[in-house]
Design a protein around this motif. Structure first.
Motif, PDB file in Angstrom:
ATOM      1  N   PRO A  95       0.813  -1.225   0.000  1.00 59.93           N
ATOM      2  CA  PRO A  95       0.000   0.000   0.000  1.00 59.93           C
ATOM      3  C   PRO A  95       0.843   1.271   0.000  1.00 59.93           C
ATOM      4  O   PRO A  95       0.440   2.279  -0.581  1.00 59.93           O
ATOM      5  CB  PRO A  95      -0.838  -0.118   1.275  1.00 59.93           C
ATOM      6  CG  PRO A  95      -0.148  -1.135   2.118  1.00 59.93           C
ATOM      7  CD  PRO A  95       0.562  -2.056   1.183  1.00 59.93           C
ATOM      8  N   ILE A  96       1.993   1.210   0.624  1.00 59.62           N
ATOM      9  CA  ILE A  96       2.827   2.416   0.685  1.00 59.62           C
ATOM     10  C   ILE A  96       3.355   2.758  -0.701  1.00 59.62           C
ATOM     11  O   ILE A  96       3.254   3.898  -1.165  1.00 59.62           O
ATOM     12  CB  ILE A  96       4.007   2.224   1.663  1.00 59.62           C
ATOM     13  CG1 ILE A  96       3.496   1.750   3.025  1.00 59.62           C
ATOM     14  CG2 ILE A  96       4.764   3.526   1.807  1.00 59.62           C
ATOM     15  CD1 ILE A  96       4.616   1.556   4.050  1.00 59.62           C
ATOM     16  N   MET A  97       3.899   1.767  -1.374  1.00 58.65           N
ATOM     17  CA  MET A  97       4.416   2.019  -2.717  1.00 58.65           C
ATOM     18  C   MET A  97       3.284   2.441  -3.647  1.00 58.65           C
ATOM     19  O   MET A  97       3.410   3.405  -4.404  1.00 58.65           O
ATOM     20  CB  MET A  97       5.093   0.753  -3.255  1.00 58.65           C
ATOM     21  CG  MET A  97       5.593   0.901  -4.681  1.00 58.65           C
ATOM     22  SD  MET A  97       6.623  -0.497  -5.187  1.00 58.65           S
ATOM     23  CE  MET A  97       5.558  -1.877  -4.800  1.00 58.65           C
ATOM     24  N   ASN A  98       2.169   1.743  -3.598  1.00 60.20           N
ATOM     25  CA  ASN A  98       1.035   2.102  -4.435  1.00 60.20           C
ATOM     26  C   ASN A  98       0.655   3.559  -4.238  1.00 60.20           C
ATOM     27  O   ASN A  98       0.454   4.321  -5.196  1.00 60.20           O
ATOM     28  CB  ASN A  98      -0.169   1.228  -4.095  1.00 60.20           C
ATOM     29  CG  ASN A  98       0.030  -0.204  -4.511  1.00 60.20           C
ATOM     30  OD1 ASN A  98       1.001  -0.515  -5.205  1.00 60.20           O
ATOM     31  ND2 ASN A  98      -0.865  -1.081  -4.094  1.00 60.20           N
ATOM     32  N   THR A  99       0.557   3.937  -2.997  1.00 62.33           N
ATOM     33  CA  THR A  99       0.131   5.292  -2.691  1.00 62.33           C
ATOM     34  C   THR A  99       1.205   6.300  -3.064  1.00 62.33           C
ATOM     35  O   THR A  99       0.907   7.398  -3.546  1.00 62.33           O
ATOM     36  CB  THR A  99      -0.210   5.401  -1.192  1.00 62.33           C
ATOM     37  OG1 THR A  99      -1.231   4.447  -0.901  1.00 62.33           O
ATOM     38  CG2 THR A  99      -0.695   6.796  -0.856  1.00 62.33           C
ATOM     39  N   ALA A 100       2.454   5.934  -2.832  1.00 63.89           N
ATOM     40  CA  ALA A 100       3.544   6.833  -3.195  1.00 63.89           C
ATOM     41  C   ALA A 100       3.457   7.206  -4.667  1.00 63.89           C
ATOM     42  O   ALA A 100       3.695   8.342  -5.057  1.00 63.89           O
ATOM     43  CB  ALA A 100       4.889   6.169  -2.908  1.00 63.89           C
ATOM     44  N   ILE A 101       3.097   6.238  -5.471  1.00 64.51           N
ATOM     45  CA  ILE A 101       3.042   6.476  -6.911  1.00 64.51           C
ATOM     46  C   ILE A 101       1.735   7.113  -7.330  1.00 64.51           C
ATOM     47  O   ILE A 101       1.703   8.067  -8.105  1.00 64.51           O
ATOM     48  CB  ILE A 101       3.264   5.143  -7.656  1.00 64.51           C
ATOM     49  CG1 ILE A 101       4.733   4.771  -7.538  1.00 64.51           C
ATOM     50  CG2 ILE A 101       2.834   5.253  -9.105  1.00 64.51           C
ATOM     51  CD1 ILE A 101       5.080   3.424  -8.100  1.00 64.51           C
ATOM     52  N   GLU A 102       0.628   6.595  -6.786  1.00 63.70           N
ATOM     53  CA  GLU A 102      -0.672   7.112  -7.210  1.00 63.70           C
ATOM     54  C   GLU A 102      -0.889   8.552  -6.749  1.00 63.70           C
ATOM     55  O   GLU A 102      -1.437   9.376  -7.471  1.00 63.70           O
ATOM     56  CB  GLU A 102      -1.785   6.213  -6.657  1.00 63.70           C
ATOM     57  CG  GLU A 102      -3.140   6.529  -7.283  1.00 63.70           C
ATOM     58  CD  GLU A 102      -4.267   5.776  -6.586  1.00 63.70           C
ATOM     59  OE1 GLU A 102      -4.011   5.182  -5.525  1.00 63.70           O
ATOM     60  OE2 GLU A 102      -5.393   5.818  -7.103  1.00 63.70           O
TER      61      GLU A 102
END
Lengths: 208, 208, 208, 208
Positions: A109-116
């Motif tokens: 979730p952290i990476m996803n959110t970092a990018i999104e």
DNA sequence: ACCGACGGGACCGCCCGTTGTT
DNA sequence: AACAACGGGCGGTCCCGTCGGT
């Protein structure tokens, strides 16, 4: 005394967060339409907005929940491990073994959110930064503790090790979800385990 | 004389792709509104849809362009390097030195797309998979060539090395963009350079 | 006590269908812009799409409503008529007398749709075919019943009579709307009434 | 002397009209998109607007062409028929035999336009009215000539007969295209032929 | 506390007609 | 004379957040 009693509204709110976390981590904390969220949550729009002021508030709560869920799984993996090197290896194993489980169904979730949220939502991006920093601090503390305990070589740069582990793991998780197989994750795990044994672990008889 | 003359429409199309690539890699290949795209491209909607059948078609072309641009930069970094180990180090240096440049303003387009299109757009996700596979093959071939040339140790698992490099680099690029500083990228670079020197490179006098 | 209570949404939906039927039969079930529909329906676009999945779904419902409305008017015209010949004449009278009324403001919905949807919308065209078939069956049954009851000559081809009546009436309705006067409709009515008396009706004293 | 010499532009214009007539009678003189028109015409937008000021102008020309084409076919059917009753029967036969031919691929252009342009385009609607009136006058003149020539009964109402024929034929053409079979057209033909023989034709030995 | 219904708005894609180019 | 390219605008759909009702 801390009460664990939960009102009906409280339970509803938790259900919303829990289900939203799974759905939003998959479809995107920003991109998931509210219609999908309310359907997954088993509630109607009017009801949802009684518990969350805005879509952003819900996304934030769902993100925090997803991150906490991952942290929980990693904490469990550390159970019983006292040596810092073994702890690091346990974390690697945790990723390799359970990457397909919820809520990792949508990846980290952290990476996803970092990018999104990179461009679209500074607030959510901040949340991702904070979560990532905690994750980084955690690893760094493990390494530092290992150094202090004479389990990890004295000159080791804990900050750098933490960065390498996080970068490699996050990258591997991304590859795992892109291809739908865990071979890249296994490659990273083998590499880092070798690194631990060769470069970090204080060998028996070695002077610290 | 071979004419490199391009029609007006051709040039316009290229301009659209180029500007869209930069914008979409930042705002998201799926999330960026067409209004922003046409503004950046210096064209109107009516004109844009003459060159691209749909938003998806444009996103695909922009993605390919962004990927090609990154590849170009990496190829340049390899100029003059004949030793496989030096080539790997040159790639690391390329990332560390120019991560902030276009089109990396938005991070690695492959990773971005892998995450953004995970649920929403299978076609774009496929494109990301393919681009990533090429990137992975490239690294593997470098390692294999190094082994054949006696520059890299014989027993090295080229597939695994490629996975580790990509995972670590991608993760580090993500961290770099999340925090806006390159410290994690440097950590990964140092780690991988050490790995190259200690584990991959055939030492002078070492028997292959 | 049986409640005929209808929810708010139900009433809104009916209002939309009713108003859309009138408007679309005039402007075209396919050609009428949604803006005109929502204005006539007294609702906003956002609200309308809660009741109908798409423009096509609304057009279908509006078409069905318009057809039902016409059928209703024709059924009323048959009230009290027991002789098949008189029933046919009553239908002719119904058209001649009330062609200008709603929803015939735009002509026969079946014919309109048959022509408008011919190329553009197979689904709507199917609906028109079905409605026309029902209308045709209805006429045929009237003739058949008349034959059985000894009111219409035995050798009469019911299928053919139904086709002739429908064709002549539909054509006359079209002419009526094209010119804005009912003279053609009256001509058809006189012709068919003469046909009924001379060719269909069993004369007193005639053996069946 | 009437020159049949045609310039290149003239021929292009005729080609556009001819192809547009076929396409627009099928897809709708108003509904057919210009993209489809230019494709069918084998020309580009820029070129088309050199020959026609506007879409409406083209639609008008295409409509006129389609109507003229139908008229031509009907005129051919009258070849050699001197008796008014036989002429009427020849017209019926022409419809029954060739309804599937171009440009009737899309049905009667007058009826199509009468319905399609009812609300949307008063100018085109006027054109349809005029064409229909000519068609009606033509039939009326045939009947009148038959009366004068002693072929059709003296008291016959030519106006009414023309209206009945047109209404029935148009209705039957519509049904033919709705269902894709000519049974309704045959029914109407049989009915009108019977009507001609019984009610219109002056029997041998009958006093006019 | 929860649901259904609705308003307002944004976004994508299409389509017409014109303008520069060949 | 014809074409490719482009501008401006409209039409349908989706989506969020609120408001009345239960």
């Amino acid at each position: 005394m801390k009460s664990t009693a939960t009102s009906k509204g409280q339970r509803t709110r938790e259900r919303i967060v829990e289900r939203s976390a799974a759905l939003m981590n998959h479809q995107g904390f920003l991109a998931a339409p509210m219609a999908a969220v309310v359907q997954a949550a088993g509630i109607q729009k009017g009801g949802l907005y009684r518990h969350f002021e805005s879509r952003e508030a819900l996304a934030g709560a769902a993100f925090d929940f997803a991150v906490a869920q991952v942290r929980e799984r990693l904490l469990q993996a550390l159970q019983g491990q006292t040596n810092a090197c073994d702890q690091l290896k346990a974390l690697l194993q945790a990723y390799d073994g359970g990457a397909a489980e919820v809520p990792l169904a949508g990846g980290c979730p952290i990476m996803n959110t970092a990018i999104e949220a990179d461009y679209a939502d500074p607030a959510l991006r901040s949340r991702a930064r904070e979560a990532m920093s905690q994750w980084h601090d955690w690893l760094r503390r493990i390494v530092r503790a290992g150094i202090k305990a004479g389990q990890i070589r004295a000159g080791t740069d804990a900050q750098q090790v933490a960065s390498v582990f996080i970068a490699a793991i996050e990258g591997a998780v991304m590859l795992t979800h892109l291809y739908g197989d865990t071979s890249h994750l296994q490659a990273v795990r083998q590499h880092l385990e070798g690194f631990i044994e060769r470069e970090l672990r204080v060998q028996p008889g070695e002077s610290t």
